[in-house]
Each structure stands twice: as structure tokens, then as C-alpha cells.
Design an enzyme around this catalytic site. Structure first.
Site, mmCIF file in Angstrom:
data_model
loop_
_atom_site.group_PDB
_atom_site.id
_atom_site.type_symbol
_atom_site.label_atom_id
_atom_site.label_comp_id
_atom_site.label_asym_id
_atom_site.label_seq_id
_atom_site.Cartn_x
_atom_site.Cartn_y
_atom_site.Cartn_z
ATOM 1 C CD GLU A 240 0.819 5.818 0.421
ATOM 2 O OE1 GLU A 240 0.268 5.966 -0.674
ATOM 3 O OE2 GLU A 240 1.702 4.969 0.631
ATOM 4 C CD GLU B 221 3.080 0.586 4.747
ATOM 5 O OE1 GLU B 221 3.618 0.658 3.624
ATOM 6 O OE2 GLU B 221 1.914 0.950 4.957
ATOM 7 C CG ASP C 56 10.579 -1.918 2.487
ATOM 8 O OD1 ASP C 56 10.735 -0.672 2.392
ATOM 9 O OD2 ASP C 56 9.677 -2.539 1.882
ATOM 10 C CG ASN D 62 0.706 4.096 7.731
ATOM 11 O OD1 ASN D 62 1.620 4.020 8.558
ATOM 12 N ND2 ASN D 62 0.655 3.340 6.636
HETATM 13 C C1 XIL Z 1 1.810 -2.605 -1.313
HETATM 14 C C2 XIL Z 1 1.725 -4.125 -1.251
HETATM 15 O O1 XIL Z 1 2.814 -4.629 -0.515
HETATM 16 C C3 XIL Z 1 1.751 -4.691 -2.675
HETATM 17 O O2 XIL Z 1 1.542 -6.096 -2.639
HETATM 18 C C4 XIL Z 1 0.658 -4.030 -3.497
HETATM 19 O O3 XIL Z 1 0.743 -4.480 -4.836
HETATM 20 C C5 XIL Z 1 0.776 -2.524 -3.452
HETATM 21 O O4 XIL Z 1 0.760 -2.088 -2.107
HETATM 22 N N1 XIL Z 1 2.371 1.832 1.156
HETATM 23 C C6 XIL Z 1 1.328 1.159 1.761
HETATM 24 C C7 XIL Z 1 1.119 -0.297 1.467
HETATM 25 O O5 XIL Z 1 0.638 1.714 2.622
HETATM 26 O O6 XIL Z 1 -0.227 -0.648 1.491
HETATM 27 C C8 XIL Z 1 1.749 -0.679 0.143
HETATM 28 O O7 XIL Z 1 1.643 -2.099 0.006
HETATM 29 C C9 XIL Z 1 3.179 -0.209 0.061
HETATM 30 C C10 XIL Z 1 3.255 1.282 0.153
#
Ligand code: XIL
Length: 317
Positions: free
Chosen positions: A131, A238, A240, A172
Site C-alpha cells: 500500500e 486478499e 473478498d 501488494n
Molecule cells: C487486516 C486484518 O485482516 C485485520 O485483522 C487487522 O485488524 C487489520 O488488517 N490490507 C492488508 C491486510 O494488506 O493486512 C489487512 O488486514 C486488510 C487490508
């Protein structure tokens, strides 16, 4: 049969899920996570982040990360290791520290070197930088960018490559799933790291998506190809697909077709190596705690019952 079996039959390396340490005490949860018909890969959701691994300067804690590494090894699953350099989930000694350029470079190199060395040979991939971009393609303000400038990115990749030459090193980010200023800037990061002479192996699109806004498989696919044409691999890291809750039947059907579109796009590009969902059951999804009123984003509901989205992914492979 299962999601991972189908992904591999389609020539991919894995279909996987994120997980987290606290969840592993939930026996039915861990049983499904460990079933390699569905999951050939896992990602620790939190336990390899900076606040979990280096809470005080140069004092490293690996126990929670190690638990997930052994779970994966015991199950014969690949591991995506997440994440080395990120503006979020930083301990306060670094986020509110006032370091000069040379000191922060050495802190960052030390962090990267220690983690990558500790888990050397265990990580199929590392999310080296997470990010670093704003939506308009400019660099995000962070302690790393503000102090070191854009060079923090190639410096982090070079340190990771030196510590584990065989791990695949990824940039990422979110909102890299469709064409636009941010995807273009991520492609530029790939080129920058390459021109610095450092190794970068992949781009990870987090893919925290919204039902109905995913786009077609072909548009997703051409965006994947904009990265793979640079000579790197690609993964959805990631995934969803959320909506306001409770979801109507038509929203559920749209969600299933959105999951299918993402799967088809990955299937159609040889260098898309796999898909990771950001946990597999709504019971442990991060969505409701961050996006108020939204959720039901994963292929299994909170009672571990498979949804239409599951079947849609299965059939799309
Ligand atoms: C999220 C986790 O799932 C949560 O448990 C935590 O509180 C915050 O982070 N982008 C990412 C992940 O790269 O590391 C994040 O994960 C979600 C957004």
C-alpha cells in the site's frame, strides 16, 4: 474436489486463505482451513506485521508467525508471508519516531533482513511493500516515504532478495484490480525496482471488492496482463467481495458471478499464479469491523456453510 484442486488443474499454484492465530483454537474452523482440497496456501493475516514482530527496536517476536508457518508446513500448504514494509500496524517507536534518512534506512533493512532470514525457505512469497500508493497514483504519505523518499521501495526489495533469494517478492496494494492511475503507478513501481537493479517477482492485487462493482472477467484479465507483460507474476492476495447486509437473494447471485469473474480472469492468464481469500468464513472476516453495515463477503457463511459464491468459484476454474 475443491477450490485448490480445481485451481491446480487449471495450471495455478494454489487457491488459499488468510488466517489468524486466535482463530486456530476453533477446531471446525482449522479443520476446513487445513483441507488441501480447498486450500493449498495460507497467509498470516496479522502475525508477520511490524507491530507483531518488532514491537521494540531490534527485539523480534516470531512465535505467532511460527505457529502459522508450522500449520502450513504440517498441511503441506504454501505460505504467502505478509508484510514487511507498510504504513499501517506499525509500533509507535517507529510511527512516531523522528529518524533521519540513513537511520530509517538501516531500521528498515534490519527489519526486512531479520524477518526474511528467520522464515527463509518457508515463504513462497513475501509482500515486501504494501500500500505505497494513493488512488491518484502518487506516493502515499508514510514515515518511510516522508523520510527516505521513493527509494524506500527498491531498498526494501533489495534487502529481501539478499536474505532469501528464492522467495517471490511482491508489491501488494488495493484497487489494482482494474485499469487506472493506481494500477499504472504500481506498474511504474515494478519498473523502478527493476531499474534500481533489485529483484521484484510479482504484483499482488488485494481485491477487497464490492458486489456489483467488480467488472467483467475480460476487463479484469486485461488489467492482470498489464502487470504480467512487465515480466512479473500476479496474484489476487486478499480477495473478498462485500455488500451491505443482510444480502438479498439477487445480491448473493451477483456476488457469486463476481467471484466467478475474478476466478476466470486469473484462470485465463498463465502468470496469474493463484487466488487467496481474506479468510474463508464470514465468522472471521475483517469487513464488518472496518466497513460499518457491510459484510457476508466470503464464500463460507458464519456457520461454515458454503454459499453460491463457493460453487461459482469451483465451476469457474
Ligand atoms: C487486516 C486484518 O485482516 C485485520 O485483522 C487487522 O485488524 C487489520 O488488517 N490490507 C492488508 C491486510 O494488506 O493486512 C489487512 O488486514 C486488510 C487490508
Amino acid at each position: 474436489d475443491g477450490l485448490n484442486i480445481r485451481a491446480k488443474a487449471a495450471g495455478k499454484l494454489y487457491f488459499g486463505s488468510a488466517t489468524d492465530n486466535g482463530e486456530l483454537n476453533d477446531v471446525p474452523y482449522t479443520k476446513t482451513l487445513s483441507n488441501t482440497s480447498d486450500f493449498g496456501q495460507i497467509t498470516p493475516g496479522n502475525s508477520m506485521k511490524w507491530d507483531a514482530t518488532e514491537k521494540s527496536r531490534n527485539v523480534f517476536s516470531y512465535a505467532n508467525g511460527d505457529s502459522i508457518v508450522s500449520l502450513a508446513a504440517g498441511n503441506g500448504q504454501l505460505l504467502r508471508c505478509h508484510t514487511l514494509v507498510w504504513h499501517s500496524q506499525l509500533p509507535s517507536w517507529i510511527s512516531s519516531g523522528d529518524f533521519d534518512n540513513a537511520t530509517l534506512v538501516s531500521i528498515m533493512r534490519n527489519h526486512v533482513t531479520n524477518l526474511v532470514t528467520h522464515w527463509k525457505g518457508k515463504c513462497y512469497a513475501w509482500d515486501v511493500v504494501n500500500e505505497a500508493l494513493n488512488e491518484d497514483g502518487t506516493y502515499r504519505t508514510s514515515v518511510f516515504y516522508n523520510t527516505i523518499g521513493p527509494a524506500f521501495i527498491p531498498i526494501a526489495f533489495a534487502a529481501a532478495a539478499a536474505a532469501d533469494p528464492s522467495a517471490k517478492l511482491y508489491y501488494n496494494d488495493y484497487n489494482l484490480e482494474s485499469a487506472g492511475a493506481k494500477s499504472k503507478a504500481a506498474a511504474n513501481i515494478v519498473k523502478q525496482v527493476q531499474s534500481y537493479g533489485a529483484k521484484i517477482d510479482g504484483v499482488g492485487a488485494q481485491a477487497h471488492l464490492i458486489v456489483g462493482s467488480v467488472g467483467s472477467a475480460s476487463s479484469l484479465q486485461s488489467n492482470i496482463q498489464s502487470f504480467t507483460s512487465l515480466g512479473v507474476e500476479f496474484a489476487y492476495t486478499e480477495l473478498d467481495i462485500r455488500s451491505t447486509t443482510p444480502m438479498s437473494d439477487s445480491t448473493k447471485a451477483q456476488q457469486a458471478s463476481d467471484y466467478a469473474a475474478v476466478t476466470t480472469a486469473c484462470k485465463n492468464v498463465a502468470k496469474c499464479v493463484g487466488i487467496t481469500i481474506w479468510d474463508y468464513t464470514d465468522k472471521y472476516s475483517w469487513i464488518p469491523s472496518v466497513f460499518a453495515g457491510q459484510g457476508e463477503a466470503l464464500p463460507w457463511d458464519l456457520n461454515f456453510v458454503k454459499k453460491a459464491a463457493y460453487t461459482a468459484i469451483l465451476n469457474a476454474w
